[in-house]
Structures are given as C-alpha cells and as structure tokens.
Scaffold this motif. Structure first.
Motif, PDB file in Angstrom:
ATOM      1  N   UNK A 400       0.826  -1.200   0.000  1.00 16.66           N
ATOM      2  CA  UNK A 400       0.000   0.000   0.000  1.00 16.66           C
ATOM      3  C   UNK A 400       0.863   1.254   0.000  1.00 16.66           C
ATOM      4  N   UNK A 401       2.068   1.158   0.592  1.00 18.32           N
ATOM      5  CA  UNK A 401       2.989   2.296   0.573  1.00 18.32           C
ATOM      6  C   UNK A 401       3.801   2.333  -0.713  1.00 18.32           C
ATOM      7  N   UNK A 402       4.390   1.184  -1.084  1.00 22.02           N
ATOM      8  CA  UNK A 402       5.357   1.171  -2.184  1.00 22.02           C
ATOM      9  C   UNK A 402       4.711   1.358  -3.553  1.00 22.02           C
ATOM     10  N   UNK A 403       3.418   1.110  -3.682  1.00 22.15           N
ATOM     11  CA  UNK A 403       2.726   1.388  -4.940  1.00 22.15           C
ATOM     12  C   UNK A 403       2.319   2.853  -5.050  1.00 22.15           C
ATOM     13  N   UNK A 404       2.505   3.628  -3.974  1.00 22.20           N
ATOM     14  CA  UNK A 404       2.149   5.043  -3.994  1.00 22.20           C
ATOM     15  C   UNK A 404       0.715   5.330  -3.597  1.00 22.20           C
ATOM     16  N   UNK A 405      -0.036   4.297  -3.205  1.00 24.44           N
ATOM     17  CA  UNK A 405      -1.459   4.487  -2.905  1.00 24.44           C
ATOM     18  C   UNK A 405      -1.657   5.367  -1.668  1.00 24.44           C
ATOM     19  N   UNK A 406      -0.837   5.171  -0.640  1.00 22.67           N
ATOM     20  CA  UNK A 406      -0.981   5.990   0.571  1.00 22.67           C
ATOM     21  C   UNK A 406      -0.736   7.463   0.244  1.00 22.67           C
ATOM     22  N   UNK A 407       0.307   7.748  -0.515  1.00 20.39           N
ATOM     23  CA  UNK A 407       0.585   9.138  -0.883  1.00 20.39           C
ATOM     24  C   UNK A 407      -0.513   9.704  -1.781  1.00 20.39           C
ATOM     25  N   UNK A 408      -1.087   8.851  -2.631  1.00 20.64           N
ATOM     26  CA  UNK A 408      -2.175   9.281  -3.508  1.00 20.64           C
ATOM     27  C   UNK A 408      -3.410   9.668  -2.695  1.00 20.64           C
ATOM     28  N   UNK A 409      -3.753   8.850  -1.700  1.00 15.22           N
ATOM     29  CA  UNK A 409      -4.951   9.096  -0.903  1.00 15.22           C
ATOM     30  C   UNK A 409      -4.739  10.137   0.194  1.00 15.22           C
ATOM     31  N   UNK A 410      -3.507  10.213   0.721  1.00 14.15           N
ATOM     32  CA  UNK A 410      -3.210  11.125   1.818  1.00 14.15           C
ATOM     33  C   UNK A 410      -1.945  11.923   1.503  1.00 14.15           C
ATOM     34  N   UNK A 411      -1.987  12.806   0.511  1.00 12.60           N
ATOM     35  CA  UNK A 411      -0.775  13.544   0.102  1.00 12.60           C
ATOM     36  C   UNK A 411      -0.211  14.363   1.257  1.00 12.60           C
TER      37      UNK A 411
END
Length: 437
Positions: A400-411
C-alpha cells in the motif's frame, strides 16, 4: 506504471501536479495571474492539455453548464442545484448500466458507491494506518455526502477548506471506481457464481460424512527460527492438548478449523478460508495497479486458500478437485500455476511481495467460473503468517505504501505526514505484534 506519475490514469487526482487542490477554488478570472501561470505550466504538454479538456468537459456535462461562472449559480441556488442533481443521476445511471431503473434505484446505487469510497479510507484507518487514524480522518461533511453533484460543487465552493475540497475530489474518484466494479459484478453475476462455487464445494469436494459447517478444532504448535522467524517445526494438537500448553520464546499456537475431503476412501483434513473480495478491497487493488478497468485488474474475485498437513496431501487435493469437477459434469483446467512449496523462488509481480513465499497458486476454470486457489502446507502457512519479509501483514504495509497508494490518498501537502517514517514504523510495529503478540 506508478499511480503518482503524470501518465497515471489517476493523474487528475494527484495533489502534486497541475490538477492539485489549492487554497482557493479554481474559479479565478481567465486572465488572472494565477490562470496565466497555470496555462504556462501545461502549454507544452499535450497530454496534460488533453486531460484538462476532458476533465473540464466532464464537469460541465455532469452539471449541465457551459462555463465555470455558471457553477457559482448552482452553489447558491438550491432549486437549480436540485435540477442539476436529478439530471446527473439519470446520466450516471445510464453510464453504469442502471439506466431504466427508477430514480430511487439509481440513488441507492450512488449511496452504495459513496459507502464503498468511505470504506476504502476506513479500511486503512482500521489496520495499515491504525495509529494515524485521527490524522487521516475524513471531514464530516464529506463522509455524509453521497451525491456526486454536491461533492463536485464542493470543489468550487470557497466555504470549504482545502483539505475538505481534496477529500471531495478523492471521494468522487473512489465512487467512480466503485461504480465500475459494481457494473462489472452485475455483468458477470459474481454473487450468483459465488453461491454456485460454495454449492460445488459442499456437494462434490468435502467429505459427505460431515454436515455443512461441521469443523474439527485443531491447533498448530510451531517453533520458529530466531534468525528470520520462519517455521522450524510444527505439530498438530487437539484442543485439550493446546489448552494445557505453556509457550516458550519463539513458539506460536495457531488455530485451524478443518474440514475433510475423501480421497480413495481416506478422509484428509484441510483448513479452508473462502476469499471473496469486498468492493473496498477491489477499489484499493485498482489503485495499486493504476487501473480503472476491473476486468483487467481484478482477476481474483473468487478464491480459496487451503492448508494441508503435507505436500503429498496438497497434491491429492488438487487431483480430488479435478475429479470433483468431472463428477459435477464440468471439465477443470488449471491456469497460471506457480509452485514453490518444495523449493524455488516465488516470482510474484505484485509490489511488496517476497520471493521467499512458499505456496501452490493457480486459477481453476470450471463451471463457468475462474477461481483462484492458494494451497499451503502447515509449515508454509505459518511462514505466510509469521516469517520476516514474508508475513502477509508486512506485505500489506509494503504494497500500500510502495505502490504510492498511501501518498495518492493522503498527500503530505494536505495531511502533513512523513510517509517514509510511517511506513518503517508500521513495518516494525506489525513485526512486534507478530513475534511478541
């Protein structure tokens, strides 16, 4: 392709780019300094210009307006807003294949899409980002909103803070994915196939001497390596033996509720968990894979994970499966087979997966269904739960972190979080829970 690049299919939702939600709504005068600077930033990028025109046209079409100035009228005129919402419901109902239904039916689906969008965020708050739940909590007004027109107008309403407007935009994106998933499920009739799959297992696969739901309680008593916490030894215990056991350092006791299947007159124990992805999990998978099409990204809607005593029992179960399908008057083929139970390195393509994962994985095509099977021995299953760099809880954090999803959802620009530190903290926290819990 990363979800965080400008080539991403979700580029218009990225907070790091020309479509970012800013301190003020995007309703500046066409000849203002802000707009001139924005135009200069994208003038040499044809892809961004095309995406901008596409997004602008979608906004205008959904709201039934021809210019940004008309959006302000909708924000402050309840009568026009209600008319625009009714029109939008008709358009969205037809787009997601629920056209022809009553208005109430379309609204029911839209409310369900909104619940799924909220569930995506809540699922992360509940596990992977649990210690930071308060930091990433969604604004109340966004949680309660379900109408796409209301959410879209929030983006242009100066009364809403930047964080709330970003969350409205994010919720619209997640609702769109939920709608695509719902449309796919209705087209493939996945709910009926799931019941059919369970019926097949009960009628042809499990031992006929056991009633449906009758399970044998057993415990796996395991001893783990101090080097990587992999399973060194495992023994199956009855419930009474497990209750009297005192665990030492590096030992685990794992519950397995086992069914049985009959092969050549012998009942063989098997722990089984059926996997049917919930809509929120499917949305997260689309984000991880940077896809908007569920047909190409979500190939494991139906699945089964099973744990058997030995590799030989695993082989017997696979043969029993194909024979059971034949008795159900359907041929069964096994596709995309990956076998690392007896050695070799797992060649998983998913971000965050470990090459040290041991399992037999394949898709079985039978009875009009394609079902994912993941088969373990007792030892490989315990490694799947406990081993360092292999354990599924750690894998969840990594992917969930390494695919960028966390940054996408919670910039970070919105939520002011150091995501790199949080990733490392959560991996360490899950590891402590695994080894010491």
């Amino acid at each position: 392709m990363s979800i965080l690049t400008k080539q991403s299919v979700f580029a218009t939702t990225l907070q790091d780019g020309p479509f970012a939600v800013l301190d003020d709504p995007p309703l500046a005068h066409p000849f203002s300094r802000e707009v001139k600077g924005w135009v200069a930033a994208i003038r040499h990028d044809q892809l961004l210009k095309t995406k901008y025109r596409s997004v602008r046209n979608q906004v205008f079409d959904l709201l039934g307006v021809n210019a940004f100035d008309e959006i302000l009228v909708l924000i402050h005129d309840p009568r026009l807003r209600a008319r625009a919402a009714a029109r939008a419901h008709l358009l969205l109902g037809n787009m997601f294949g629920i056209g022809g239904s009553t208005t109430l039916e379309v609204i029911r689906h839209l409310r369900e899409y909104a619940r799924t969008a909220d569930d995506v965020i809540r699922s992360l708050q509940g596990k992977v980002l649990a210690p930071y739940s308060a930091h990433i909590e969604t604004t109340n007004e966004i949680v309660t909103a379900w109408d796409p027109v209301d959410l879209l107008l929030m983006l242009f309403d100066e009364r809403f803070h930047k964080k709330a407007r970003f969350e409205a935009k994010r919720k619209l994106t997640l609702m769109g994915l939920a709608g695509s998933i719902d449309q796919r499920e209705r087209e493939t009739d996945i709910a009926a196939k799931f019941l059919e799959f369970l019926g097949f297992l009960n009628a042809y696969v499990w031992s006929p001497d056991y009633k449906i739901g009758d399970l044998d309680i057993r415990y796996l008593h395991s001893v783990h390596s101090p080097v990587d916490f992999s399973c060194d030894a495992v023994k199956v215990l009855a419930e009474e033996e497990a209750q009297s056991l005192a665990l030492g350092s590096g030992e685990k006791l794992t519950l397995v509720k086992r069914r049985r299947f009959r092969d050549n007159g012998v009942d063989i124990p098997i722990y089984v968990t059926i996997r049917k992805k919930e809509p929120a999990a499917k949305v997260l998978k689309l984000l991880r894979k940077n896809e908007k099409n569920p047909a190409s990204a979500v190939d494991d809607e139906l699945g089964l994970m099973a744990v058997l005593n030995s590799v030989n029992d695993v082989k017997r179960f696979v043969r029993h499966l194909t024979r059971s399908a034949a008795r159900a008057e359907s041929f069964m083929t096994l596709e995309d087979i990956s076998d690392t139970l007896t050695g070799g390195e797992y060649a998983g393509t998913a971000t965050g997966s470990s090459g040290k994962t041991s399992m037999l994985k394949f898709f079985a095509r039978t009875g009009g269904m394609r079902i994912e099977f993941i088969l373990h021995t007792n030892r490989s299953y315990l490694n799947y739960i406990y081993q360092r760099d292999v354990a599924h809880d750690e894998y969840e954090v990594k992917r969930i972190f390494d695919t960028g999803v966390v940054e996408f959802l919670f910039p970070p620009a919105i939520y002011h979080l150091d995501l790199g530190k949080i990733r490392d903290h959560q991996l360490a926290w899950f590891r402590r829970c695994i080894e010491e819990g």
